[in-house]
Design an enzyme around this catalytic site. Structure first.
Site, PDB file in Angstrom:
ATOM      1  N   TRP A 154       0.825  -1.201   0.000  1.00  0.00           N
ATOM      2  CA  TRP A 154       0.000   0.000   0.000  1.00  0.00           C
ATOM      3  C   TRP A 154       0.864   1.258   0.000  1.00  0.00           C
ATOM      4  O   TRP A 154       0.639   2.184  -0.794  1.00  0.00           O
ATOM      5  CB  TRP A 154      -0.939  -0.004   1.202  1.00  0.00           C
ATOM      6  CG  TRP A 154      -1.724   1.250   1.401  1.00  0.00           C
ATOM      7  CD1 TRP A 154      -1.761   2.020   2.526  1.00  0.00           C
ATOM      8  CD2 TRP A 154      -2.605   1.880   0.464  1.00  0.00           C
ATOM      9  NE1 TRP A 154      -2.608   3.093   2.346  1.00  0.00           N
ATOM     10  CE2 TRP A 154      -3.141   3.034   1.085  1.00  0.00           C
ATOM     11  CE3 TRP A 154      -2.980   1.590  -0.853  1.00  0.00           C
ATOM     12  CZ2 TRP A 154      -4.032   3.895   0.446  1.00  0.00           C
ATOM     13  CZ3 TRP A 154      -3.878   2.447  -1.492  1.00  0.00           C
ATOM     14  CH2 TRP A 154      -4.392   3.581  -0.841  1.00  0.00           C
TER      15      TRP A 154
ATOM     16  N   GLY B 243     -10.840   5.460   1.557  1.00  0.00           N
ATOM     17  CA  GLY B 243     -11.751   5.179   0.458  1.00  0.00           C
ATOM     18  C   GLY B 243     -11.401   3.884  -0.241  1.00  0.00           C
ATOM     19  O   GLY B 243     -10.426   3.205   0.113  1.00  0.00           O
TER      20      GLY B 243
ATOM     21  N   SER C 258      -9.637   1.690  -2.416  1.00  0.00           N
ATOM     22  CA  SER C 258      -8.357   1.869  -3.119  1.00  0.00           C
ATOM     23  C   SER C 258      -7.478   0.634  -2.957  1.00  0.00           C
ATOM     24  O   SER C 258      -6.560   0.628  -2.132  1.00  0.00           O
ATOM     25  CB  SER C 258      -7.633   3.115  -2.592  1.00  0.00           C
ATOM     26  OG  SER C 258      -7.678   3.162  -1.171  1.00  0.00           O
TER      27      SER C 258
ATOM     28  N   ALA D  47      -4.474  -1.590  -3.585  1.00  0.00           N
ATOM     29  CA  ALA D  47      -3.119  -1.156  -3.945  1.00  0.00           C
ATOM     30  C   ALA D  47      -2.724  -1.563  -5.359  1.00  0.00           C
ATOM     31  O   ALA D  47      -2.151  -0.763  -6.107  1.00  0.00           O
ATOM     32  CB  ALA D  47      -2.116  -1.708  -2.934  1.00  0.00           C
TER      33      ALA D  47
ATOM     34  N   LYS E  24     -15.022  -1.208   8.340  1.00  0.00           N
ATOM     35  CA  LYS E  24     -15.417  -2.035   7.187  1.00  0.00           C
ATOM     36  C   LYS E  24     -14.638  -3.346   7.129  1.00  0.00           C
ATOM     37  O   LYS E  24     -15.117  -4.340   6.568  1.00  0.00           O
ATOM     38  CB  LYS E  24     -15.260  -1.244   5.884  1.00  0.00           C
ATOM     39  CG  LYS E  24     -13.878  -0.619   5.652  1.00  0.00           C
ATOM     40  CD  LYS E  24     -12.924  -1.497   4.887  1.00  0.00           C
ATOM     41  CE  LYS E  24     -11.559  -0.839   4.764  1.00  0.00           C
ATOM     42  NZ  LYS E  24     -10.606  -1.648   3.972  1.00  0.00           N
TER      43      LYS E  24
ATOM     44  N   ASP F  71     -15.689   2.123   0.385  1.00  0.00           N
ATOM     45  CA  ASP F  71     -14.609   1.275   0.890  1.00  0.00           C
ATOM     46  C   ASP F  71     -15.142  -0.088   1.317  1.00  0.00           C
ATOM     47  O   ASP F  71     -14.502  -1.129   1.104  1.00  0.00           O
ATOM     48  CB  ASP F  71     -13.930   1.974   2.067  1.00  0.00           C
ATOM     49  CG  ASP F  71     -12.480   1.554   2.247  1.00  0.00           C
ATOM     50  OD1 ASP F  71     -12.013   0.680   1.488  1.00  0.00           O
ATOM     51  OD2 ASP F  71     -11.815   2.096   3.141  1.00  0.00           O
TER      52      ASP F  71
ATOM     53  N   VAL G 102      -0.675  -8.583   7.326  1.00  0.00           N
ATOM     54  CA  VAL G 102      -1.548  -8.122   8.406  1.00  0.00           C
ATOM     55  C   VAL G 102      -3.002  -8.114   7.950  1.00  0.00           C
ATOM     56  O   VAL G 102      -3.325  -7.627   6.866  1.00  0.00           O
ATOM     57  CB  VAL G 102      -1.137  -6.709   8.869  1.00  0.00           C
ATOM     58  CG1 VAL G 102      -2.128  -6.174   9.900  1.00  0.00           C
ATOM     59  CG2 VAL G 102       0.265  -6.739   9.460  1.00  0.00           C
TER      60      VAL G 102
ATOM     61  N   GLU H 298      -6.102  -6.445   9.200  1.00  0.00           N
ATOM     62  CA  GLU H 298      -6.469  -5.405  10.160  1.00  0.00           C
ATOM     63  C   GLU H 298      -7.796  -5.682  10.861  1.00  0.00           C
ATOM     64  O   GLU H 298      -7.990  -5.327  12.026  1.00  0.00           O
ATOM     65  CB  GLU H 298      -6.531  -4.037   9.463  1.00  0.00           C
ATOM     66  CG  GLU H 298      -5.189  -3.493   9.014  1.00  0.00           C
ATOM     67  CD  GLU H 298      -4.332  -2.967  10.162  1.00  0.00           C
ATOM     68  OE1 GLU H 298      -4.755  -3.082  11.332  1.00  0.00           O
ATOM     69  OE2 GLU H 298      -3.232  -2.451   9.883  1.00  0.00           O
TER      70      GLU H 298
END
EC number: 1.1.1.94
Length: 334
Positions: free
Chosen positions: A13, A137, A139, A141, A192, A245, A280, A282
């Site tokens: 990212w 938002g 996105s 990578a 999210k 997102d 990871v 999250e």
């Protein structure tokens, strides 16, 4: 005006945004703690996770943070939520915050329940709010790296900071929309990931598109309710930082959180699933923090609670699904 940007964090990212900023004409110095990664980026001019991408000449690399900060007119961070505090603590030891600091990571800190923006304010002090920005938002990578059209939001407390960050990131294909609700933008990006784990579980059991769309819709309702009680604007969660997102994370084949949920449905333990993904996830950590905050404020979040219980209380997934399906169907927006 072209910026000199210190970019902290060179995972996939971080690299994708550093590459975008360099291609937008800015001088970018990417920093990471891993000397082997920095050497590969500097010598081979390829990122191990994206070897097909050529690195522009105005993107250089260092594992000395003070070198990255030299002459910087903007600082952008792209580390994990767990890495946020140690990286910002290191940054604070080197400089007072006098230029924009743009947070691009998504999550809630374990134990403290702080948003990543709140960690920054705790470390640098409340006056630093005038320099703080948050980008979020839909996105992915790999799509950003390929130059695919993408729409995100940028938020800041200070209008001048907002304009400077907006100018730096905006390209013909990377559409950046200003939003003054920084906390709402941050919460949407964090919460999210928990709903995406639930959607991955649904995928793993082959429940189909109807079930998944229901999870996304009811999940958005949970996120919006949580954020509103936390003082955010509900409309922020209906936009790119919330709904946008959420959709990308829940439906993308590249989503770690959705893949994690799918692996759980296939019988892997949370630890086994994290090991298999190798990066990871999250949502695992956000589920704990979100559940603790929701419990404290008595916010009813059944999907988030179910994910938390599967991850931290060994709730059988099938039992969790049954409990969700047996809930009373109240008025939709209550």
């Amino acid at each position: 005006m072209k910026e000199t940007i210190a970019y902290l964090g060179m995972g996939m990212w971080g690299f994708s945004l550093a590459n975008l900023l360099a291609n937008n004409g800015h001088r970018v110095v990417g920093w990471a703690r891993n000397p082997a990664l920095i050497e590969q980026l500097s010598v081979q001019r390829r990122h191990p996770a994206a070897p097909h991408i050529s690195i522009p000449q105005n993107l250089s690399f260092t594992y000395h943070m003070e070198e990255a900060l030299d002459g910087a007119t903007m600082i952008v961070e792209g580390v994990t939520s767990a890495g946020m505090r140690p990286v910002l603590t290191q940054l604070k030891a080197l400089t007072e915050l006098r230029v924009p600091l743009v947070i691009t990571s998504k999550g809630i800190e374990q134990n403290t329940g702080l948003l990543l923006s709140e960690i920054a304010l705790e470390i640098f002090g409340r006056p630093a709010a005038q320099h703080l920005g948050y980008l979020s938002g839909p996105s992915i990578a790999s799509e950003v790296l390929r130059g695919c059209p993408c729409s995100v939001v940028i938020s800041a407390y200070n209008p001048d900071t907002l304009k400077q960050i907006h100018r730096a990131f905006l390209t013909p294909t990377f559409r950046v929309y200003p939003n003054s609700d920084l906390k709402g933008v941050a919460l949407g990006g964090a919460l999210k990931n928990v709903i995406a784990i639930a959607c991955g579980i649904s995928d793993g059991f082959r429940f189909g598109d109807n079930a998944k769309s229901g999870l996304v819709t009811r999940g958005l309702h949970e996120i919006r309710k949580f954020a509103t009680i936390m003082g955010c604007r509900p409309d922020t969660l209906n936009g790119l930082a919330g709904l946008g997102d959420l959709c990308t994370t829940c439906f993308s084949a590249f989503s770690r959180n959705t893949l994690f949920g799918k692996l759980l449905a296939e019988g892997l333990t949370p630890e086994q699933a994290k090991t298999k993904i190798g990066m990871v996830v999250e949502g695992v950590y956000t589920a704990l923090s979100a559940h603790q905050i929701a419990t404290h404020h008595r916010i009813d979040m059944p999907i988030t609670t179910s994910v938390y219980r599967v991850l931290y209380e060994n709730l059988d997934i099938q039992e969790g699904i049954a409990q969700l399906l047996q809930r009373d169907t109240k008025e939709e927006y209550l």
